[in-house]
Design a protein around this motif. Structure first.
Motif, PDB file in Angstrom:
ATOM      1  N   GLU A 158      29.160  12.413 -28.997  1.00 44.56           N
ATOM      2  CA  GLU A 158      29.424  13.791 -29.451  1.00 44.56           C
ATOM      3  C   GLU A 158      28.215  14.401 -30.146  1.00 44.56           C
ATOM      4  O   GLU A 158      27.882  15.573 -29.931  1.00 44.56           O
ATOM      5  N   THR A 209      43.714  25.128 -24.677  1.00 46.13           N
ATOM      6  CA  THR A 209      42.420  24.450 -24.690  1.00 46.13           C
ATOM      7  C   THR A 209      42.560  22.935 -24.863  1.00 46.13           C
ATOM      8  O   THR A 209      42.048  22.151 -24.049  1.00 46.13           O
ATOM      9  N   ALA A 210      43.261  22.537 -25.917  1.00 42.98           N
ATOM     10  CA  ALA A 210      43.406  21.094 -26.148  1.00 42.98           C
ATOM     11  C   ALA A 210      44.144  20.445 -24.978  1.00 42.98           C
ATOM     12  O   ALA A 210      43.814  19.326 -24.558  1.00 42.98           O
ATOM     13  N   MET A 231      41.798  19.924 -22.044  1.00 41.60           N
ATOM     14  CA  MET A 231      40.875  18.844 -22.367  1.00 41.60           C
ATOM     15  C   MET A 231      41.575  17.481 -22.170  1.00 41.60           C
ATOM     16  O   MET A 231      41.000  16.553 -21.604  1.00 41.60           O
ATOM     17  N   LYS A 261      36.386  14.673 -17.454  1.00 43.76           N
ATOM     18  CA  LYS A 261      35.758  15.477 -18.503  1.00 43.76           C
ATOM     19  C   LYS A 261      34.252  15.395 -18.307  1.00 43.76           C
ATOM     20  O   LYS A 261      33.619  14.395 -18.691  1.00 43.76           O
ATOM     21  N   ARG A 263      32.440  19.006 -22.070  1.00 41.43           N
ATOM     22  CA  ARG A 263      31.916  18.360 -23.286  1.00 41.43           C
ATOM     23  C   ARG A 263      31.014  19.318 -24.079  1.00 41.43           C
ATOM     24  O   ARG A 263      31.068  19.360 -25.316  1.00 41.43           O
ATOM     25  N   GLU A 308      33.323  21.781 -25.801  1.00 38.44           N
ATOM     26  CA  GLU A 308      33.894  21.144 -26.997  1.00 38.44           C
ATOM     27  C   GLU A 308      32.878  21.125 -28.137  1.00 38.44           C
ATOM     28  O   GLU A 308      33.217  21.391 -29.308  1.00 38.44           O
ATOM     29  N   GLY A 365      32.601  24.276 -29.842  1.00 40.13           N
ATOM     30  CA  GLY A 365      33.716  24.412 -30.770  1.00 40.13           C
ATOM     31  C   GLY A 365      33.441  23.723 -32.107  1.00 40.13           C
ATOM     32  O   GLY A 365      33.881  24.198 -33.166  1.00 40.13           O
ATOM     33  N   ARG A 366      32.715  22.614 -32.070  1.00 43.53           N
ATOM     34  CA  ARG A 366      32.409  21.898 -33.327  1.00 43.53           C
ATOM     35  C   ARG A 366      31.307  22.573 -34.129  1.00 43.53           C
ATOM     36  O   ARG A 366      31.359  22.648 -35.347  1.00 43.53           O
ATOM     37  N   VAL A 399      37.989  27.564 -21.394  1.00 41.48           N
ATOM     38  CA  VAL A 399      38.131  26.146 -21.047  1.00 41.48           C
ATOM     39  C   VAL A 399      38.452  26.000 -19.556  1.00 41.48           C
ATOM     40  O   VAL A 399      38.041  25.033 -18.913  1.00 41.48           O
TER      41      VAL A 399
END
Lengths: 273, 273, 273, 273
Positions: free
Chosen positions: D136, D172-173, D176, D185, D190, D193, D196-197, D214
């Motif tokens: 990540e 979204t979740a 995923m 994925k 990725r 995501e 998003g973080r 998404v």
């Protein structure tokens, strides 16, 4: 057709636009020197369809029809065009097309329906039409037969009645006058007028001859083909939709319309047909 | 707006069509008595968009643009409209809409691209535009800067070049003349002309100023909004498509086009992107 | 519906999509947790229209219909979509819409026409339909009456005959088999089969039951509403048109089609209708 | 290709549908025996575009995207389709087309914009993408660079933020998770995501990753071509619009929408741009 085309290749005749390196032709005329600046847009539209150059009087009547049909405010088609422009502002052609797609049987179709209906009645009564075009009583005969027939078969008479203009539609008398001024009041308009005179005796109430209907009658009297009458309503409406979209860019309402619907939506359980 | 509307309901302002039981208004005028028979269709189309009644000279220039853009023969959009009519003859509006949907960036977009491009160059060079509109050398300055900038960024100059009319597009000089006759040759047309003069020195070859481009320049000089210029090409094309569909009813070619493609199709193995 | 809506404001009931800040519902189910990943696309399409979740067997028959109708190669609608994409590559939605607009009475309409025709015949013969669904001779009775009626009125029997598959359309037997496997062969498919058996005796020659027709019969047996049957052909065709446009991006042919028409155009004198 | 075609005639290669008197082929397979009943509709749609048969996991993820995008209630496109159906009930294809024409840059375009944006960021950072897909922190590097770049150029990050689902978009979740379950994925999801973080640290507030975004990321990870991503949103929406039109036939609201706008229209003086 290119000389190098192999034998047996299909070829496609046209009397509309053609061009070569030096010249552009349209309808057998030089576009730049003969048409541009000399021919009006309404005149050209009529000419493109009939393949005959219309007279000034025909152009005036034709353009009066287009002016009558161009815009009727917030119709379903105008709203659809504005909403589509809101969603896809990058594609003006899509918004126009969406607006035109509402030009079907219900909202814009009366013009065509009325023109074709009158043509059919004239055809059926070919033998007993009045010799003198001003013979009103003579036109009343086929009109009466047609209205009686409609009542018997419980079908509507296209062009009769209007949800808003319940007494009279102001476009009707005006278009009749213009046609008369230009000496273009033909059998379709005269039969339509006669329907206006005779129907109360059959239907028991007086309905106005509506504007969409008189436009169809006038287009038919101008010699325009019945299966394309709807097309002229669509041409007129294209100008109206451009006006709607221009207004939408200056004073937008589509988003308010959308939000008003969305806010007043409520969920009900699924149900079957 | 209906007086019975509850407070808080959104309301929708418009200067276009409104009506009540007795009258129909359009652009603040009585449709029947003031507009029908007195206002031409091109005139109305311009008025609907600008909300100002155009002068006769403006109408002549505007209609010359529409005439120039109405039909270019068997274009992809004309073919698409004819094929759609073949498939769905019950829906003339669908055939027209299909034809208009090709009015995007490539085939009909040059008019809008050129008008907006010229407006952008004028805006960027606002400070150094010539005071005397007839000062050709003065117009050459921003034109030269614009063509050099295009060359540097390897972008095209909209309105320059034509696949068929490689030497000159006959519509260009004609529209310039009409604009001059009507005293409507404004900064967009003058800048466009200057681009025609200066580009060979930068690009190393002489390209014609094309007809779609000069139409965009003229529409911009008429004060029509840049983001709607494509709309006028679409209005013009609506008349042209009606002509194409009328011809299709008399002398059909769509079925031959379809069969010619179908017969010359051949199967190849699927392949991935 | 927002609680702040003033009284008297119209409200709009729906069983389809609704949402609030936390959740999205569709057909009374939570979109994210209940539908996504658990419900297939064909299944959802059917559910959206009928508002009842279909069984796995119904989904299989329905998707077999969509697969049968998705693409038929270079049809007029596929060509129109490709030409529109050539003209306006910036608007994929316009190219798809242009393709769908050909889904009218002639090329895609047979599915709907056939489904509705069979429903009408079933309705007219409601009293004398066989009690045992496998009673072929029983189904032949209304079929024979219907074909005789069509011959008498010189109208066509929708679903009968095909320009290419003159002996048999391979889709027909296959769809009948799938319906039988899923125990979904209902009155529309059985009547259609019976028409296939009885028509040669009336018409004097054997015509194939075509694929578009059997698809309409199957959709009707699935309980889908007659006036929307054309919509499923359009849904199927949307996937096919996407395939056509994807191929056009990889191996373009639209420009060749256009140039082939343009090169083989030739000018003829204008003529009147 | 017909052997009788003259030499020099253009020919049109295709891997999609072809047929002769006995058989119909699609994608190199026999339509009746190999595809109908064996291949799902979503599966076929993907196959038609990629020309490769997708795996069951790919089909599940793809159909989850279509389900997510099929219907969002009374959107501008749904309202436009219903109004068009009200005006022209004889042309279902026109109502569907009108609805799809709203699938442009604003309402349905996010899916395509997001997929293409992520692909561009991946391309620009090709050299420094993490080797381990589960790293990540590694994905955060290009994500941070992309969000900083967007902030610097004051452009939006496609897929970030939602007018209704301000905290989180439930799709979204879920998407995923489905992608993870199917081991699909890929880099687009990725990176999305990671955006998003990391974005709150740059933008100063936390925005949700929205459902349209998404979906675009997932379609890109499925290998679908960027310039056609909008097409899958349109395919999904075709099913949704059919649902809207089916509901309109059972529980009509379009006339109320139209009348609510018309009643709340009010006339204002014309004004110039």
């Amino acid at each position: 057709m290119d000389d190098s085309s192999p034998p047996g290749t299909p070829s496609y005749p046209t009397s509309l636009g053609t061009s070569d390196a030096e010249t552009i032709s349209l309808l057998g005329h030089d576009l730049a020197t003969e048409l541009m600046g000399n021919v009006g847009f309404g005149e050209l539209a009529m000419w493109l369809v009939t393949q005959q150059r219309p007279t000034p009087g025909q152009v005036r009547l034709f353009e009066a029809v287009l002016v009558a049909l161009a815009d009727h405010g917030f119709t379903p088609t105008a709203i659809a065009a504005r909403l589509t422009y809101l969603s896809a502002p990058d594609s003006l052609q899509g918004a126009l097309a969406a607006g035109l797609l509402g030009g079907g049987s219900r909202f814009l179709g009366v013009t065509e329906d009325c023109g074709r209906y009158l043509a059919r009645v004239l055809e059926e009564h070919r033998a007993d039409l009045p010799e003198d075009p001003d013979d009103e009583a003579g036109w009343d005969v086929p009109a009466l037969a047609a209205v009686r027939q409609a009542r018997k078969s419980r079908s509507i008479v296209p062009g009769l009645g209007h949800p808003v203009h319940k007494e009279r539609d102001p476009r009707t008398a005006r278009l009749m006058d213009i046609a008369a001024e230009e000496d273009l009041k033909g059998p379709h308009l005269r039969l339509f007028e006669a329907i206006g005179r005779v129907h109360p005796a059959v239907l028991g109430r007086r309905l106005p001859l509506n504007g969409a209907g008189v436009c169809g009658a006038a287009l038919a009297d101008l010699g325009l083909p019945g299966e394309l009458l709807r097309g002229f309503a669509l041409l007129a409406r294209t100008a109206g939709l451009l006006g709607q979209l221009a207004e939408e860019t200056r004073r937008p309402v589509a988003s308010d319309i959308y939000l008003s619907v969305d806010r007043n939506a409520f969920s009900v359980p699924p149900e079957t047909a």
